[in-house]
Design a protein around this motif. Structure first.
Motif, PDB file in Angstrom:
ATOM      1  N   ILE A   1       2.334  -7.674   4.251  1.00  0.00           N
ATOM      2  CA  ILE A   1       3.220  -8.104   5.330  1.00  0.00           C
ATOM      3  C   ILE A   1       4.058  -6.929   5.830  1.00  0.00           C
ATOM      4  CG2 ILE A   1       5.151  -9.580   5.957  1.00  0.00           C
ATOM      5  CD1 ILE A   1       2.525 -11.065   5.626  1.00  0.00           C
ATOM      6  N   ASP A   2       4.733  -6.256   4.921  1.00  0.00           N
ATOM      7  CA  ASP A   2       5.586  -5.127   5.317  1.00  0.00           C
ATOM      8  C   ASP A   2       4.796  -3.847   5.543  1.00  0.00           C
ATOM      9  OD1 ASP A   2       7.879  -6.699   5.177  1.00  0.00           O
ATOM     10  OD2 ASP A   2       8.081  -6.341   3.030  1.00  0.00           O
ATOM     11  N   GLU A   3       3.664  -3.714   4.875  1.00  0.00           N
ATOM     12  CA  GLU A   3       2.810  -2.547   5.044  1.00  0.00           C
ATOM     13  C   GLU A   3       1.365  -2.959   4.806  1.00  0.00           C
ATOM     14  OE1 GLU A   3       3.883   0.442   2.260  1.00  0.00           O
ATOM     15  OE2 GLU A   3       4.028  -0.928   0.558  1.00  0.00           O
ATOM     16  N   PRO A   4       0.417  -2.208   5.375  1.00  0.00           N
ATOM     17  CA  PRO A   4      -0.981  -2.648   5.342  1.00  0.00           C
ATOM     18  C   PRO A   4      -1.773  -2.169   4.133  1.00  0.00           C
ATOM     19  CG  PRO A   4      -0.782  -0.769   6.788  1.00  0.00           C
ATOM     20  CD  PRO A   4       0.605  -1.047   6.268  1.00  0.00           C
ATOM     21  N   VAL A   5      -1.097  -1.726   3.072  1.00  0.00           N
ATOM     22  CA  VAL A   5      -1.795  -1.266   1.876  1.00  0.00           C
ATOM     23  C   VAL A   5      -1.122  -1.840   0.637  1.00  0.00           C
ATOM     24  CG1 VAL A   5      -2.639   0.879   2.903  1.00  0.00           C
ATOM     25  CG2 VAL A   5      -0.407   0.848   1.776  1.00  0.00           C
ATOM     26  N   CYS A   6      -1.838  -1.827  -0.455  1.00  0.00           N
ATOM     27  CA  CYS A   6      -1.286  -2.245  -1.739  1.00  0.00           C
ATOM     28  C   CYS A   6      -0.173  -1.280  -2.132  1.00  0.00           C
ATOM     29  CB  CYS A   6      -2.387  -2.268  -2.794  1.00  0.00           C
ATOM     30  SG  CYS A   6      -1.789  -2.470  -4.490  1.00  0.00           S
ATOM     31  N   SER A   7       0.963  -1.811  -2.546  1.00  0.00           N
ATOM     32  CA  SER A   7       2.093  -0.955  -2.909  1.00  0.00           C
ATOM     33  C   SER A   7       1.843  -0.200  -4.209  1.00  0.00           C
ATOM     34  CB  SER A   7       3.367  -1.797  -3.032  1.00  0.00           C
ATOM     35  OG  SER A   7       3.212  -2.797  -4.035  1.00  0.00           O
ATOM     36  N   GLY A   8       0.842  -0.631  -4.975  1.00  0.00           N
ATOM     37  CA  GLY A   8       0.554   0.033  -6.233  1.00  0.00           C
ATOM     38  C   GLY A   8      -0.343   1.247  -6.080  1.00  0.00           C
ATOM     39  N   CYS A   9      -1.525   1.048  -5.497  1.00  0.00           N
ATOM     40  CA  CYS A   9      -2.503   2.142  -5.418  1.00  0.00           C
ATOM     41  C   CYS A   9      -2.539   2.825  -4.058  1.00  0.00           C
ATOM     42  CB  CYS A   9      -3.895   1.611  -5.754  1.00  0.00           C
ATOM     43  SG  CYS A   9      -4.504   0.353  -4.584  1.00  0.00           S
ATOM     44  N   ARG A  10      -1.960   2.195  -3.022  1.00  0.00           N
ATOM     45  CA  ARG A  10      -1.922   2.758  -1.670  1.00  0.00           C
ATOM     46  C   ARG A  10      -3.322   2.982  -1.093  1.00  0.00           C
ATOM     47  NH1 ARG A  10       2.953   1.724  -0.330  1.00  0.00           N
ATOM     48  NH2 ARG A  10       2.653   3.094   1.468  1.00  0.00           N
ATOM     49  N   GLY A  11      -4.292   2.261  -1.585  1.00  0.00           N
ATOM     50  CA  GLY A  11      -5.670   2.462  -1.142  1.00  0.00           C
ATOM     51  C   GLY A  11      -5.923   1.891   0.239  1.00  0.00           C
ATOM     52  N   ARG A  12      -6.762   2.571   1.011  1.00  0.00           N
ATOM     53  CA  ARG A  12      -7.133   2.102   2.338  1.00  0.00           C
ATOM     54  C   ARG A  12      -8.347   1.175   2.256  1.00  0.00           C
ATOM     55  NH1 ARG A  12      -8.388   7.506   5.262  1.00  0.00           N
ATOM     56  NH2 ARG A  12      -9.230   7.900   3.197  1.00  0.00           N
ATOM     57  N   LEU A  13      -8.466   0.328   3.250  1.00  0.00           N
ATOM     58  CA  LEU A  13      -9.642  -0.534   3.342  1.00  0.00           C
ATOM     59  C   LEU A  13     -10.870   0.324   3.604  1.00  0.00           C
ATOM     60  CD1 LEU A  13     -11.097  -3.234   3.592  1.00  0.00           C
ATOM     61  CD2 LEU A  13     -10.362  -3.359   5.976  1.00  0.00           C
ATOM     62  N   GLY A  14     -11.884   0.158   2.736  1.00  0.00           N
ATOM     63  CA  GLY A  14     -13.115   0.916   2.916  1.00  0.00           C
ATOM     64  C   GLY A  14     -13.061   2.331   2.394  1.00  0.00           C
ATOM     65  N   GLN A  15     -11.966   2.685   1.717  1.00  0.00           N
ATOM     66  CA  GLN A  15     -11.856   4.044   1.194  1.00  0.00           C
ATOM     67  C   GLN A  15     -12.819   4.217   0.026  1.00  0.00           C
ATOM     68  OE1 GLN A  15      -7.977   4.957  -0.298  1.00  0.00           O
ATOM     69  NE2 GLN A  15      -8.360   7.153  -0.473  1.00  0.00           N
ATOM     70  N   PRO A  16     -13.746   5.162   0.108  1.00  0.00           N
ATOM     71  CA  PRO A  16     -14.729   5.330  -0.968  1.00  0.00           C
ATOM     72  C   PRO A  16     -14.070   5.885  -2.214  1.00  0.00           C
ATOM     73  CG  PRO A  16     -14.939   7.102   0.635  1.00  0.00           C
ATOM     74  CD  PRO A  16     -13.943   6.140   1.200  1.00  0.00           C
ATOM     75  N   PRO A  17     -14.597   5.545  -3.411  1.00  0.00           N
ATOM     76  CA  PRO A  17     -14.026   6.100  -4.642  1.00  0.00           C
ATOM     77  C   PRO A  17     -14.214   7.607  -4.686  1.00  0.00           C
ATOM     78  CG  PRO A  17     -16.110   4.978  -5.097  1.00  0.00           C
ATOM     79  CD  PRO A  17     -15.756   4.675  -3.668  1.00  0.00           C
TER      80      PRO A  17
END
Length: 453
Positions: free
Chosen positions: A348-364
């Motif tokens: 809601i406040d930001e578009p990423v997980c507050s823990g890992c900060r990973g982007r959608l579709g970001q490859p490992p």
């Protein structure tokens, strides 16, 4: 007017001469005599010429209507009048300087206090000035409180052209006046006309009505601008770009219904984005858990390799092994499994997980870990095979049955092909003693060939 010699003088020359002789003011009758009688201008043409003169010289005419009302025409308000409103037959005075009395300034004053009255009707300066100042203070406070909110919205949107607050500084100068007279003087100086000031005030009024929605609009813009996608084509990425392009601040503020529609579309997109993000996040978590299982197993191998290196007969080189543990620790330091999932990721406040900060579709990005795991596996296998080879030769050549019996008992505790599982200080000491007695005291003596050498 019979004393005037026309000669080659232009109407402008004649007017300027008359104004200079008459304390910068000409009576309407004198003006009509000059333009209509002496210069033979038709009344319509005389009116047009007069309008042109007002604009070109920034002067003023005072008109008397049939009802006896005084109207003042200058660059303050001429752009809002038609030629029918400027009749030479109604001119009472032509003045080289604009008037500064209450009635002449009514078009400006009525922008702040619409019911401001002419002195002719019992109102005006004496009865309305105090109320005008109160109204002016109210409008000024509203504009000043709205400006920071709208500036924050412009900054969030990256609107360097400042579509909402470009005129706010000028407005603050005008609205910060302490009297109706100062207000009008500043309005003329800063905006130049009633029309320009009205436009600025209308824009401020629209922003004031939108001030409650501004933070919500700002959050939506920031959210969209923070969304980043990994290295793949995603339909949500295309939809985001299309949605973001519709956030035109000026049109949104001017049309509240547009924001309501845009907000609904944004919320639908954000729900789709959240579903896709949570699915992607869960897949990454599972991959990272599997990787951590490999890391745990490999960390054990690193410790076993360090123990292998303490066996003289199979040692490869303490310098390499000494760096291995530190290098492995550095490599795996950034490998973590995010503990957030499901309901704990609101987006809601930001578009990423507050823990890992990973982007959608970001490859490992764990290729360095995978490569090192493979290298450690290969190194461990080499040590294990060297141990098996050395031990096999020992069994073939040994003349000490007691030691061999102990070795076979050790084999019962742990298969020699995986002897690392039972290595400890006592086992290492035993093996060093055993291999020393058999003559295999160094892994690099060349008395046997390693399958990986």
């Amino acid at each position: 007017m019979c004393g005037i010699h026309l000669g080659d003088a232009t109407p402008l020359d004649l007017i300027e001469s008359m104004i200079a002789d008459r304390s910068r003011e000409i009576l309407g009758d004198e003006l009509r005599n000059l333009l209509i009688h002496d210069l033979s201008y038709p009344p319509a043409l005389a009116s047009l010429w007069l309008a042109s003169y007002i604009v070109g010289t920034d002067s003023e005419i005072e008109l008397i209507t049939e009802s006896g009302e005084r109207n003042f025409v200058s660059t303050d308000n001429i752009s809002e009048l038609s030629i029918a409103d400027i009749q030479i037959s109604s001119v009472n005075f032509l003045r080289r300087e604009k008037s500064s009395d209450w009635d002449a300034l009514l078009p400006f004053l009525q922008l702040i206090m619409p019911h401001a009255n002419s002195t002719r009707y019992g109102g005006g300066r004496n009865s309305d000035a105090e109320e005008f100042n109160l109204q002016l203070s109210t409008v000024s406070e509203r504009v000043n409180s709205t400006t920071p909110v709208m500036q924050a919205l412009e900054i969030a949107a990256g609107a360097t052209d400042r579509p909402l607050t470009a005129k706010d500084k000028d407005l603050s100068v005008v609205l910060g006046s302490f009297s109706w007279l100062e207000f009008s003087a500043q309005a003329r100086n800063v905006f130049g006309s009633v029309k320009a000031l009205r436009s600025a005030l209308s824009g401020a009024a629209l922003r004031w009505s939108a001030v409650d929605s501004a933070p919500e609009i700002e959050r939506a813009i920031i959210f969209l601008d923070q969304v980043e996608f990994g290295r793949f084509d995603h339909a949500l990425s295309v939809e985001k770009q299309l949605l973001r392009s519709r956030f035109d601040l000026k049109s949104i503020v001017e049309s509240p219904t547009q924001w309501l529609s845009l907000r609904d579309e944004f919320e639908r997109w954000r729900q789709d984005y959240r579903r896709a993000y949570l699915e992607d996040h869960a897949q990454k978590q599972e991959r990272n858990r599997q990787l951590h299982q490999q890391i745990t197993a490999t960390t054990r191998l690193v410790a076993q390799i360090e123990q292998f290196e303490q066996i003289d007969a199979i040692r490869l080189g303490s310098e390499i092994i000494g760096e291995l543990s530190d290098l492995w620790s550095q490599t795996i330091r950034s490998c973590t499994v995010c503990e957030h999932d499901g309901a704990s990721i609101s987006l809601i406040d930001e578009p990423v997980c507050s823990g890992c900060r990973g982007r959608l579709g970001q490859p490992p990005n764990h290729t360095d870990v995978a490569d090192m795991i493979a290298e450690i596996d290969s190194l461990f296998t080499e040590y294990r095979d060297r141990l098996a080879t050395v031990t096999s030769k020992l069994v073939m050549k040994s003349q000490n049955p007691d030691k061999l019996n102990n070795l076979f008992r050790l084999n019962s505790a742990g298969d020699l092909s995986d002897l690392a599982n039972v290595l400890d200080d006592k086992v290492i000491s035993f093996l060093n003693e055993l291999f020393s007695e058999s003559g295999n005291t160094g892994g690099n003596s060349g008395d046997w060939a390693s399958p990986h050498s």
